[in-house]
Enzyme design. Structure first.
Site, PDB file in Angstrom:
ATOM      1  N   SER A  92       0.827  -1.211   0.000  1.00 47.40           N
ATOM      2  CA  SER A  92       0.000   0.000   0.000  1.00 47.40           C
ATOM      3  C   SER A  92       0.865   1.267   0.000  1.00 47.40           C
ATOM      4  CB  SER A  92      -0.982   0.000   1.172  1.00 47.40           C
ATOM      5  OG  SER A  92      -0.320   0.199   2.394  1.00 47.40           O
ATOM      6  N   ASN A  93       2.002   1.241   0.665  1.00 49.07           N
ATOM      7  CA  ASN A  93       2.908   2.403   0.598  1.00 49.07           C
ATOM      8  C   ASN A  93       3.481   2.564  -0.802  1.00 49.07           C
ATOM      9  OD1 ASN A  93       3.388   3.937   3.217  1.00 49.07           O
ATOM     10  ND2 ASN A  93       3.398   1.797   3.911  1.00 49.07           N
ATOM     11  N   HIS A 108       8.937   3.208   8.472  1.00 52.14           N
ATOM     12  CA  HIS A 108       8.795   2.290   9.606  1.00 52.14           C
ATOM     13  C   HIS A 108       7.583   2.714  10.438  1.00 52.14           C
ATOM     14  CE1 HIS A 108       9.998  -0.534  12.685  1.00 52.14           C
ATOM     15  NE2 HIS A 108       9.741   0.400  13.570  1.00 52.14           N
ATOM     16  N   GLN A 149      -1.461   7.650   7.714  1.00 53.49           N
ATOM     17  CA  GLN A 149      -0.443   8.712   7.756  1.00 53.49           C
ATOM     18  C   GLN A 149       0.814   8.318   6.988  1.00 53.49           C
ATOM     19  OE1 GLN A 149      -1.345  11.644   8.717  1.00 53.49           O
ATOM     20  NE2 GLN A 149      -3.307  10.665   9.167  1.00 53.49           N
ATOM     21  N   GLU A 150       1.146   7.030   6.985  1.00 56.47           N
ATOM     22  CA  GLU A 150       2.294   6.579   6.187  1.00 56.47           C
ATOM     23  C   GLU A 150       2.111   6.983   4.732  1.00 56.47           C
ATOM     24  OE1 GLU A 150       3.720   2.528   6.702  1.00 56.47           O
ATOM     25  OE2 GLU A 150       2.670   2.367   8.610  1.00 56.47           O
ATOM     26  N   ASP A 183      16.548  -0.166  11.285  1.00 56.18           N
ATOM     27  CA  ASP A 183      15.692   0.970  11.649  1.00 56.18           C
ATOM     28  C   ASP A 183      16.465   2.049  12.414  1.00 56.18           C
ATOM     29  OD1 ASP A 183      13.538  -0.443  10.502  1.00 56.18           O
ATOM     30  OD2 ASP A 183      13.131  -1.475  12.384  1.00 56.18           O
ATOM     31  N   MET A 200      10.588  -6.701   3.917  1.00 59.88           N
ATOM     32  CA  MET A 200      10.853  -7.354   5.189  1.00 59.88           C
ATOM     33  C   MET A 200      12.106  -8.237   5.141  1.00 59.88           C
ATOM     34  SD  MET A 200       8.540  -5.776   6.660  1.00 59.88           S
ATOM     35  CE  MET A 200       7.863  -6.262   8.227  1.00 59.88           C
ATOM     36  N   ARG A 201      13.202  -7.663   4.694  1.00 61.74           N
ATOM     37  CA  ARG A 201      14.487  -8.363   4.696  1.00 61.74           C
ATOM     38  C   ARG A 201      15.507  -7.491   5.393  1.00 61.74           C
ATOM     39  NH1 ARG A 201      15.410 -13.427   3.373  1.00 61.74           N
ATOM     40  NH2 ARG A 201      17.384 -12.978   2.325  1.00 61.74           N
ATOM     41  N   THR A 238      20.649   2.601   7.009  1.00 64.28           N
ATOM     42  CA  THR A 238      22.045   2.278   7.326  1.00 64.28           C
ATOM     43  C   THR A 238      22.093   0.813   7.741  1.00 64.28           C
ATOM     44  OG1 THR A 238      21.726   2.956   9.613  1.00 64.28           O
ATOM     45  CG2 THR A 238      22.551   4.638   8.097  1.00 64.28           C
TER      46      THR A 238
HETATM   47  C1  GAR Z   1       3.939  -0.694   6.565  1.00 64.99           C
HETATM   48  O1  GAR Z   1       3.210  -0.405   7.727  1.00 64.99           O
HETATM   49  C2  GAR Z   1       5.407  -0.348   6.761  1.00 64.99           C
HETATM   50  O2  GAR Z   1       5.610   0.796   7.533  1.00 64.99           O
HETATM   51  C3  GAR Z   1       5.912  -1.579   7.462  1.00 64.99           C
HETATM   52  O3  GAR Z   1       5.270  -2.651   6.823  1.00 64.99           O
HETATM   53  C4  GAR Z   1       4.000  -2.205   6.334  1.00 64.99           C
HETATM   54  C5  GAR Z   1       3.922  -2.549   4.878  1.00 64.99           C
HETATM   55  O4  GAR Z   1       2.652  -2.278   4.374  1.00 64.99           O
HETATM   56  N1  GAR Z   1       7.322  -1.674   7.401  1.00 64.99           N
HETATM   57  C6  GAR Z   1       8.069  -2.221   8.356  1.00 64.99           C
HETATM   58  O5  GAR Z   1       7.610  -2.738   9.356  1.00 64.99           O
HETATM   59  C7  GAR Z   1       9.561  -2.160   8.115  1.00 64.99           C
HETATM   60  N2  GAR Z   1      10.282  -2.343   9.321  1.00 64.99           N
HETATM   61  P1  GAR Z   1       2.425  -2.055   2.830  1.00 64.99           P
HETATM   62  O6  GAR Z   1       3.014  -3.279   2.115  1.00 64.99           O
HETATM   63  O7  GAR Z   1       0.953  -1.992   2.666  1.00 64.99           O
HETATM   64  O8  GAR Z   1       3.126  -0.793   2.438  1.00 64.99           O
END
Ligand code: GAR
Length: 206
Positions: A13-14, A110, A175-176, A146, A91-92, A142
């Protein structure tokens, strides 16, 4: 326009919010590649339907060595002429080899107000900790998980008596989707965006 790649592992979604932002004529980036480490990531289908080149570089086909997978990812990025990388639910864990290769040219979002709650299950942990303000962070990537310098944050209230991790996650996610494009624009242009200030139910500072 700067050629960006968006790295995802799932829903994306992001990624969608970045793809949408990049369609505006005055946005400084174009999405040249969406890359997932999982072939079944739903985000890949969306990206293709939106006309964006989207590929999987499955980590499972690269054995146990992280760097082998990252070299394959890096090759795909180079082949697409990528200049800047946005991690969006990728998620790697990344090795120093990859983070050094993209130092200053890779950002992540994050779902917490870093440095609070790095890692996973951030909304559950925020509720357990009893914080009354939670949110999300866009930061430089980095080698430490996180840990990179913070670029922008959005804050949301926590309603302890009614919030569940899912309810809180949805409030943060909304908000993301606002924060990530604003932070990307800021980092690519050095422009101070107009979005600093109050939005409905949130405080966004880029
Ligand atoms: C989001 O909430 C993002 O911030 C998080 O995973 C989700 C992905 O959602 N990222 C982390 O946790 C990274 N440490 P999305 O696939 O719908 O964007």
């Amino acid at each position: 326009k700067i050629r960006i790649a968006i790295l995802i592992s799932g829903r994306g979604s992001n990624m969608r919010s970045l793809v949408t932002a990049c369609t505006a004529a005055d946005f400084p980036a174009t999405v040249a590649l969406v890359l997932s480490n999982r072939e079944d990531a739903a985000g890949l289908t969306y990206a293709r339907e939106a006309g964006v080149r989207a590929i999987a570089v499955p980590h499972k086909s690269c054995g146990k060595d992280r760097e082998t997978h990252e070299r394959a990812v890096n090759e795909a990025l180079t082949a697409s002429g990528i200049e800047f990388v946005c991690l969006a639910g990728y998620m790697r864990l990344l090795t120093p080899w990859f983070t050094n290769a993209w130092a200053g040219r890779m950002i992540n979002i994050h779902p917490s107000l870093l440095p609070l709650f790095p890692g996973t299950h951030t909304h559950e942990r925020a509720l357990e900790a009893g914080v009354r303000i939670h949110g999300c962070t866009v930061h430089h990537v980095t080698a430490g998980m996180d840990e990179g310098p913070i670029i922008a944050q959005a804050a949301v209230p926590v309603f302890p008596s009614t919030d569940t991790p899912d309810v809180l996650a949805a409030r943060v996610l909304a908000q993301e989707h606002v924060l990530y494009p604003a932070a990307l624009r800021h980092i690519l242009t050095g422009m101070t965006p107009e979005c600093a200030g109050m939005a409905e139910n949130s405080l966004i500072v880029v």
